[in-house]
Design a protein around this motif. Structure first.
Motif, PDB file in Angstrom:
ATOM      1  N   ARG A   1      -5.764  -1.671  21.413  1.00 11.63           N
ATOM      2  CA  ARG A   1      -5.483  -1.911  22.841  1.00 11.63           C
ATOM      3  C   ARG A   1      -5.048  -0.609  23.520  1.00 11.63           C
ATOM      4  NH1 ARG A   1      -1.487  -6.542  24.728  1.00 11.63           N
ATOM      5  NH2 ARG A   1      -0.090  -5.622  23.201  1.00 11.63           N
TER       6      ARG A   1
ATOM      7  N   GLY B   1       3.207 -15.826  28.282  1.00 12.65           N
ATOM      8  CA  GLY B   1       4.239 -15.338  27.363  1.00 12.65           C
ATOM      9  C   GLY B   1       5.633 -15.876  27.658  1.00 12.65           C
TER      10      GLY B   1
ATOM     11  N   GLY C   1      -4.778 -12.691  23.349  1.00 13.46           N
ATOM     12  CA  GLY C   1      -5.629 -12.580  24.542  1.00 13.46           C
ATOM     13  C   GLY C   1      -5.101 -13.331  25.738  1.00 13.46           C
ATOM     14  N   LYS C   2      -3.820 -13.704  25.696  1.00  8.49           N
ATOM     15  CA  LYS C   2      -3.216 -14.449  26.814  1.00  8.49           C
ATOM     16  C   LYS C   2      -3.327 -13.654  28.117  1.00  8.49           C
ATOM     17  CE  LYS C   2       0.882 -14.388  24.850  1.00  8.49           C
ATOM     18  NZ  LYS C   2       0.564 -13.604  23.635  1.00  8.49           N
ATOM     19  N   GLY C   3      -2.942 -12.381  28.041  1.00  8.59           N
ATOM     20  CA  GLY C   3      -2.929 -11.545  29.238  1.00  8.59           C
ATOM     21  C   GLY C   3      -4.330 -11.343  29.802  1.00  8.59           C
ATOM     22  N   THR C   4      -5.277 -11.077  28.918  1.00  9.85           N
ATOM     23  CA  THR C   4      -6.670 -10.845  29.342  1.00  9.85           C
ATOM     24  C   THR C   4      -7.198 -12.064  30.087  1.00  9.85           C
ATOM     25  OG1 THR C   4      -7.029  -9.391  27.456  1.00  9.85           O
ATOM     26  CG2 THR C   4      -9.004 -10.365  28.448  1.00  9.85           C
TER      27      THR C   4
ATOM     28  N   LYS D   1      11.380  -7.479  18.930  1.00 10.33           N
ATOM     29  CA  LYS D   1      12.194  -8.716  18.946  1.00 10.33           C
ATOM     30  C   LYS D   1      12.173  -9.340  20.328  1.00 10.33           C
ATOM     31  CE  LYS D   1      15.545  -7.136  15.568  1.00 10.33           C
ATOM     32  NZ  LYS D   1      16.856  -6.483  15.446  1.00 10.33           N
TER      33      LYS D   1
ATOM     34  N   GLN E   1     -12.751 -15.994  19.536  1.00 12.24           N
ATOM     35  CA  GLN E   1     -14.100 -15.799  20.070  1.00 12.24           C
ATOM     36  C   GLN E   1     -14.135 -14.600  21.036  1.00 12.24           C
ATOM     37  OE1 GLN E   1     -15.842 -20.003  20.922  1.00 12.24           O
ATOM     38  NE2 GLN E   1     -13.738 -20.030  21.644  1.00 12.24           N
TER      39      GLN E   1
ATOM     40  N   TYR F   1      -7.287  -2.690  28.164  1.00 11.76           N
ATOM     41  CA  TYR F   1      -8.613  -2.416  27.590  1.00 11.76           C
ATOM     42  C   TYR F   1      -8.525  -2.519  26.074  1.00 11.76           C
ATOM     43  CZ  TYR F   1      -9.329  -0.545  32.237  1.00 11.76           C
ATOM     44  OH  TYR F   1      -9.419  -0.424  33.591  1.00 11.76           O
TER      45      TYR F   1
ATOM     46  N   ARG G   1       9.210 -18.712  25.049  1.00  8.33           N
ATOM     47  CA  ARG G   1       9.025 -18.282  23.652  1.00  8.33           C
ATOM     48  C   ARG G   1      10.144 -18.766  22.753  1.00  8.33           C
ATOM     49  NH1 ARG G   1       6.002 -12.565  23.303  1.00  8.33           N
ATOM     50  NH2 ARG G   1       5.364 -12.509  25.460  1.00  8.33           N
TER      51      ARG G   1
ATOM     52  N   GLN H   1      14.336 -21.323  26.214  1.00  9.29           N
ATOM     53  CA  GLN H   1      13.492 -20.970  27.362  1.00  9.29           C
ATOM     54  C   GLN H   1      12.684 -22.184  27.827  1.00  9.29           C
ATOM     55  OE1 GLN H   1      11.081 -17.431  26.670  1.00  9.29           O
ATOM     56  NE2 GLN H   1      12.818 -16.292  25.875  1.00  9.29           N
TER      57      GLN H   1
ATOM     58  N   GLY I   1      -1.236 -10.578  21.045  1.00  7.90           N
ATOM     59  CA  GLY I   1      -2.625 -10.124  20.908  1.00  7.90           C
ATOM     60  C   GLY I   1      -3.648 -11.233  20.896  1.00  7.90           C
TER      61      GLY I   1
ATOM     62  N   ARG J   1       6.554  -8.499  15.360  1.00 14.41           N
ATOM     63  CA  ARG J   1       6.332  -9.407  16.495  1.00 14.41           C
ATOM     64  C   ARG J   1       5.742 -10.714  16.001  1.00 14.41           C
ATOM     65  NH1 ARG J   1       2.743  -5.631  19.935  1.00 14.41           N
ATOM     66  NH2 ARG J   1       2.468  -7.382  21.342  1.00 14.41           N
TER      67      ARG J   1
ATOM     68  N   VAL K   1      13.683 -10.451  23.737  1.00 16.54           N
ATOM     69  CA  VAL K   1      14.772 -10.046  24.626  1.00 16.54           C
ATOM     70  C   VAL K   1      15.661 -11.287  24.800  1.00 16.54           C
ATOM     71  CG1 VAL K   1      15.154  -9.422  27.060  1.00 16.54           C
ATOM     72  CG2 VAL K   1      13.338  -8.284  25.746  1.00 16.54           C
TER      73      VAL K   1
ATOM     74  N   ARG L   1       8.497  -4.401  30.967  1.00 13.99           N
ATOM     75  CA  ARG L   1       8.086  -2.989  30.823  1.00 13.99           C
ATOM     76  C   ARG L   1       8.316  -2.221  32.128  1.00 13.99           C
ATOM     77  NH1 ARG L   1       4.805  -5.297  27.070  1.00 13.99           N
ATOM     78  NH2 ARG L   1       3.315  -6.055  28.607  1.00 13.99           N
TER      79      ARG L   1
HETATM   80  P1  AP5 Z   1      -4.086  -9.162  25.395  1.00 13.06           P
HETATM   81  O1  AP5 Z   1      -4.822  -9.971  26.377  1.00 13.06           O
HETATM   82  O2  AP5 Z   1      -3.292  -7.994  25.893  1.00 13.06           O
HETATM   83  O3  AP5 Z   1      -3.213 -10.114  24.447  1.00 13.06           O
HETATM   84  P2  AP5 Z   1      -1.822 -10.824  24.691  1.00 13.06           P
HETATM   85  O4  AP5 Z   1      -1.881 -12.145  24.036  1.00 13.06           O
HETATM   86  O5  AP5 Z   1      -1.471 -10.781  26.156  1.00 13.06           O
HETATM   87  O6  AP5 Z   1      -0.922  -9.862  23.830  1.00 13.06           O
HETATM   88  P3  AP5 Z   1       0.475  -9.166  24.062  1.00 13.06           P
HETATM   89  O7  AP5 Z   1       0.656  -8.208  22.925  1.00 13.06           O
HETATM   90  O8  AP5 Z   1       0.618  -8.576  25.437  1.00 13.06           O
HETATM   91  O9  AP5 Z   1       1.422 -10.342  23.901  1.00 13.06           O
HETATM   92  P4  AP5 Z   1       2.831 -10.289  23.453  1.00 13.06           P
HETATM   93  O10 AP5 Z   1       3.149 -11.673  23.727  1.00 13.06           O
HETATM   94  O11 AP5 Z   1       3.174  -9.820  22.129  1.00 13.06           O
HETATM   95  O12 AP5 Z   1       3.459  -9.109  24.368  1.00 13.06           O
HETATM   96  P5  AP5 Z   1       4.240  -9.153  25.730  1.00 13.06           P
HETATM   97  O13 AP5 Z   1       3.834  -8.003  26.533  1.00 13.06           O
HETATM   98  O14 AP5 Z   1       4.181 -10.490  26.349  1.00 13.06           O
HETATM   99  O15 AP5 Z   1      -5.157  -8.647  24.311  1.00 13.06           O
HETATM  100  C1  AP5 Z   1      -4.792  -7.756  23.260  1.00 13.06           C
HETATM  101  C2  AP5 Z   1      -5.948  -6.745  23.012  1.00 13.06           C
HETATM  102  O16 AP5 Z   1      -7.093  -7.458  22.535  1.00 13.06           O
HETATM  103  C3  AP5 Z   1      -6.427  -6.001  24.264  1.00 13.06           C
HETATM  104  O17 AP5 Z   1      -6.808  -4.717  23.887  1.00 13.06           O
HETATM  105  C4  AP5 Z   1      -7.640  -6.809  24.750  1.00 13.06           C
HETATM  106  O18 AP5 Z   1      -8.557  -6.007  25.448  1.00 13.06           O
HETATM  107  C5  AP5 Z   1      -8.202  -7.318  23.426  1.00 13.06           C
HETATM  108  N1  AP5 Z   1      -8.792  -8.658  23.527  1.00 13.06           N
HETATM  109  C6  AP5 Z   1      -8.369  -9.705  24.268  1.00 13.06           C
HETATM  110  N2  AP5 Z   1      -9.136 -10.794  24.061  1.00 13.06           N
HETATM  111  C7  AP5 Z   1     -10.061 -10.406  23.142  1.00 13.06           C
HETATM  112  C8  AP5 Z   1     -11.150 -11.090  22.497  1.00 13.06           C
HETATM  113  N3  AP5 Z   1     -11.405 -12.387  22.770  1.00 13.06           N
HETATM  114  N4  AP5 Z   1     -11.908 -10.398  21.605  1.00 13.06           N
HETATM  115  C9  AP5 Z   1     -11.635  -9.087  21.335  1.00 13.06           C
HETATM  116  N5  AP5 Z   1     -10.627  -8.387  21.913  1.00 13.06           N
HETATM  117  C10 AP5 Z   1      -9.843  -9.042  22.809  1.00 13.06           C
HETATM  118  O19 AP5 Z   1       5.737  -8.968  25.227  1.00 13.06           O
HETATM  119  C11 AP5 Z   1       6.209  -7.723  24.770  1.00 13.06           C
HETATM  120  C12 AP5 Z   1       7.677  -7.810  24.436  1.00 13.06           C
HETATM  121  O20 AP5 Z   1       8.420  -8.197  25.603  1.00 13.06           O
HETATM  122  C13 AP5 Z   1       8.053  -8.872  23.384  1.00 13.06           C
HETATM  123  O21 AP5 Z   1       7.901  -8.374  22.069  1.00 13.06           O
HETATM  124  C14 AP5 Z   1       9.518  -9.105  23.744  1.00 13.06           C
HETATM  125  O22 AP5 Z   1      10.333  -8.063  23.303  1.00 13.06           O
HETATM  126  C15 AP5 Z   1       9.496  -9.074  25.256  1.00 13.06           C
HETATM  127  N6  AP5 Z   1       9.223 -10.404  25.834  1.00 13.06           N
HETATM  128  C16 AP5 Z   1       8.137 -10.792  26.554  1.00 13.06           C
HETATM  129  N7  AP5 Z   1       8.230 -12.080  26.901  1.00 13.06           N
HETATM  130  C17 AP5 Z   1       9.405 -12.522  26.407  1.00 13.06           C
HETATM  131  C18 AP5 Z   1      10.074 -13.780  26.424  1.00 13.06           C
HETATM  132  N8  AP5 Z   1       9.546 -14.858  27.019  1.00 13.06           N
HETATM  133  N9  AP5 Z   1      11.253 -13.878  25.791  1.00 13.06           N
HETATM  134  C19 AP5 Z   1      11.820 -12.819  25.188  1.00 13.06           C
HETATM  135  N10 AP5 Z   1      11.252 -11.596  25.126  1.00 13.06           N
HETATM  136  C20 AP5 Z   1      10.043 -11.453  25.735  1.00 13.06           C
END
Ligand code: AP5
Length: 219
Positions: free
Chosen positions: A128, A86, A13-16, A58, A200, A138, A89, A93, A11, A172, A60, A37
């Motif tokens: 989100r 991401g 904001g990496k993806g955004t 957790k 920010q 979003y 991690r 890796q 969360g 997480r 993967v 996914r």
């Molecule tokens: P968003 O940009 O989606 O944040 P993010 O950092 O990308 O968050 P994620 O939850 O996607 O990261 P994650 O690392 O936990 O999940 P992932 O899918 O990689 O922003 C979040 C929200 O905030 C949105 O609504 C956005 O609009 C809002 N926002 C953004 N910036 C903002 C700002 N500045 N102000 C206000 N609002 C803002 O991983 C999911 C699962 O996959 C993991 O739990 C794991 O099981 C598996 N996985 C993924 N990668 C690996 C890996 N390398 N190794 C092992 N398992 C993995």
């Protein structure tokens, strides 16, 4: 060639930011979470193996995610560079990534650490909404879609990710602290990490990011 790595808690904001920057630089964003996914939705073998770990918040198993990255960064569209969102991690890796890149005569150009406190992140993730169809992201308050429940880009249905429920968000975060945070220290020591204040507003962070990377043209 730009090989950029985005690290930070769930969360942050990496993806955004990765999506915006990928569009600006015309290089792919490789989000391992999105790929996983997609595999789960498709019911593939990788998806079936990953599903329970993802549901519980957790990591993967390393061998699955390393293989995904190895194959993805070898594709033609990554020749001019890519943003890894991401990954890595875990220490394993990180070592694997170094090996994959050095085999291809490449190296990481910049690591960006999205720094933010846990409390800020819980509110972000519970608000989100993600598009079922194209994966656009979003936020109900900070980045709402034009029409409630519908994706601006493709009209797809927006949904709350299963792992964005509060108890799983906490898991997480714990996993991040134990398994991923040590990487921040490793890269900091190596002097290759730049820190961004991820608390920010979205546009302010993007300006910081492009400024840090010395990218002149910010729309
Ligand atoms: P968003 O940009 O989606 O944040 P993010 O950092 O990308 O968050 P994620 O939850 O996607 O990261 P994650 O690392 O936990 O999940 P992932 O899918 O990689 O922003 C979040 C929200 O905030 C949105 O609504 C956005 O609009 C809002 N926002 C953004 N910036 C903002 C700002 N500045 N102000 C206000 N609002 C803002 O991983 C999911 C699962 O996959 C993991 O739990 C794991 O099981 C598996 N996985 C993924 N990668 C690996 C890996 N390398 N190794 C092992 N398992 C993995």
């Amino acid at each position: 060639m730009s090989i950029l790595i985005f690290l930070g808690p769930p969360g942050s904001g990496k993806g955004t930011q990765a999506k915006k920057l990928a569009e600006l630089l015309h290089i792919p964003q490789i989000a391992v979470g999105d790929i996983l996914r997609e595999e789960v939705r498709a019911g593939s073998e990788v998806g079936n193996q990953a599903q329970a770990f993802m549901k519980a918040g957790k990591l993967v198993p390393d061998e699955l995610t390393i293989e995904i990255v190895r194959q993805r960064v070898g594709r033609e569209d990554c020749r001019e560079g890519f943003i890894l969102d991401g990954f890595p991690r875990s220490e394993l890796q990180a070592d694997a990534l170094d090996q994959i890149l050095s085999k291809g005569g490449r190296k990481i150009d910049q690591l960006i650490y999205f720094k933010i406190a846990e409390e800020e992140v819980v509110g972000r993730l519970s608000g989100r909404r993600s598009c079922k169809n194209c994966g656009a992201v979003y936020h109900l308050k900070y980045n709402p879609p034009r029409t409630a429940g519908k994706c601006d880009l493709c009209g797809g249905e927006l949904y709350l990710r299963h792992d964005d429920e509060e108890n799983i968000i906490r898991n997480r975060f714990e996993v991040y602290e134990k398994q991923t945070r040590p990487l921040i220290d490793r890269y900091k020591k190596a002097g290759s990490l730049v820190e961004i204040d991820a608390a920010q507003a979205i546009d302010v962070i993007f300006k910081d990011l492009t400024g840090t990377l010395a990218i002149a043209k910010v729309p």
